[in-house]
Design a protein around this motif. Sequence first.
Motif, PDB file in Angstrom:
ATOM      1  N   MET A   1      54.100  43.078  43.135  1.00 49.04           N
ATOM      2  CA  MET A   1      53.338  42.618  44.290  1.00 49.04           C
ATOM      3  C   MET A   1      52.402  41.475  43.876  1.00 49.04           C
ATOM      4  N   LYS A   2      52.351  40.469  44.732  1.00 47.65           N
ATOM      5  CA  LYS A   2      51.552  39.291  44.412  1.00 47.65           C
ATOM      6  C   LYS A   2      50.180  39.346  45.078  1.00 47.65           C
ATOM      7  N   ILE A   3      49.235  38.666  44.457  1.00 50.11           N
ATOM      8  CA  ILE A   3      47.872  38.621  45.000  1.00 50.11           C
ATOM      9  C   ILE A   3      47.838  37.650  46.174  1.00 50.11           C
ATOM     10  N   GLU A   4      47.444  38.182  47.338  1.00 47.53           N
ATOM     11  CA  GLU A   4      47.297  37.362  48.542  1.00 47.53           C
ATOM     12  C   GLU A   4      46.218  37.997  49.412  1.00 47.53           C
TER      13      GLU A   4
ATOM     14  N   VAL B   1      42.736  44.199  44.440  1.00 47.30           N
ATOM     15  CA  VAL B   1      43.059  43.745  43.093  1.00 47.30           C
ATOM     16  C   VAL B   1      42.132  44.456  42.105  1.00 47.30           C
TER      17      VAL B   1
ATOM     18  N   GLN C   1      49.334  35.438  41.843  1.00 45.60           N
ATOM     19  CA  GLN C   1      49.638  36.067  40.550  1.00 45.60           C
ATOM     20  C   GLN C   1      49.853  37.562  40.748  1.00 45.60           C
ATOM     21  N   SER C   2      50.256  38.246  39.666  1.00 44.48           N
ATOM     22  CA  SER C   2      50.465  39.685  39.775  1.00 44.48           C
ATOM     23  C   SER C   2      49.923  40.395  38.533  1.00 44.48           C
ATOM     24  N   ALA C   3      50.091  41.728  38.488  1.00 48.08           N
ATOM     25  CA  ALA C   3      49.533  42.526  37.391  1.00 48.08           C
ATOM     26  C   ALA C   3      49.991  41.975  36.046  1.00 48.08           C
TER      27      ALA C   3
ATOM     28  N   VAL D   1      47.558  45.638  41.452  1.00 52.36           N
ATOM     29  CA  VAL D   1      47.573  44.967  42.750  1.00 52.36           C
ATOM     30  C   VAL D   1      48.209  45.927  43.739  1.00 52.36           C
ATOM     31  N   ARG D   2      47.530  46.187  44.851  1.00 52.65           N
ATOM     32  CA  ARG D   2      48.112  47.052  45.897  1.00 52.65           C
ATOM     33  C   ARG D   2      47.640  46.559  47.260  1.00 52.65           C
TER      34      ARG D   2
ATOM     35  N   TYR E   1      48.617  39.304  34.652  1.00 54.61           N
ATOM     36  CA  TYR E   1      48.183  37.903  34.551  1.00 54.61           C
ATOM     37  C   TYR E   1      46.815  37.829  33.886  1.00 54.61           C
TER      38      TYR E   1
END
Length: 158
Positions: free
Chosen positions: A1-4, A9, A51-53, A137-138, A55
């Motif tokens: 999952m990406k940060i958005e 986070v 980014q994701s976990a 990240v969730r 990073y």
Amino acid sequence: MKIEKDVAVTVHFKVSELTGKLLDDGKEPVAYLHGGYGNVPPKVEKALEGQSAGYQVTLDLQPEDAFGVHDENLVQTISKSQFPPGVKVGGQLQGPDREGRARTFIVKKIKGQEVFLDGNHPLAGKGLRFDVTVIGVRAASVEEVEHGHVHGDGGHHH
Ligand code: ZN
């Protein structure tokens, strides 16, 4: 999952001054709600966007991008008689600033009948280095988005 936007986070934030002085070793994970909720400096959010976990990034921030420049208007002197008893140097006091906004003041010095207060963030005026590691990240819950912060481990408890 990406940060958005509206993603919870979890990060390790190691914070030091640009001079190298360590302020927070970041061992204790911190959780924040991503998407301009003011929980972390905007430049940090920008670096983590997409980014994701796992990073990792190091960011050097100038004071105006971290906790602001030191504002002399927030340095105030009050008489000891206006002062609640029992507050010591290094203690905190809630009160209005000159514009009447609620603010936390730190007691810098007590000299005779005068008390010197500083309403700046303790890190105001400092350039800071953030070593950031994303550990989780969730998706945030509806309640978290309404509150503008993350609940549970590393977040708010209330
Ligand atoms: Zn909440």
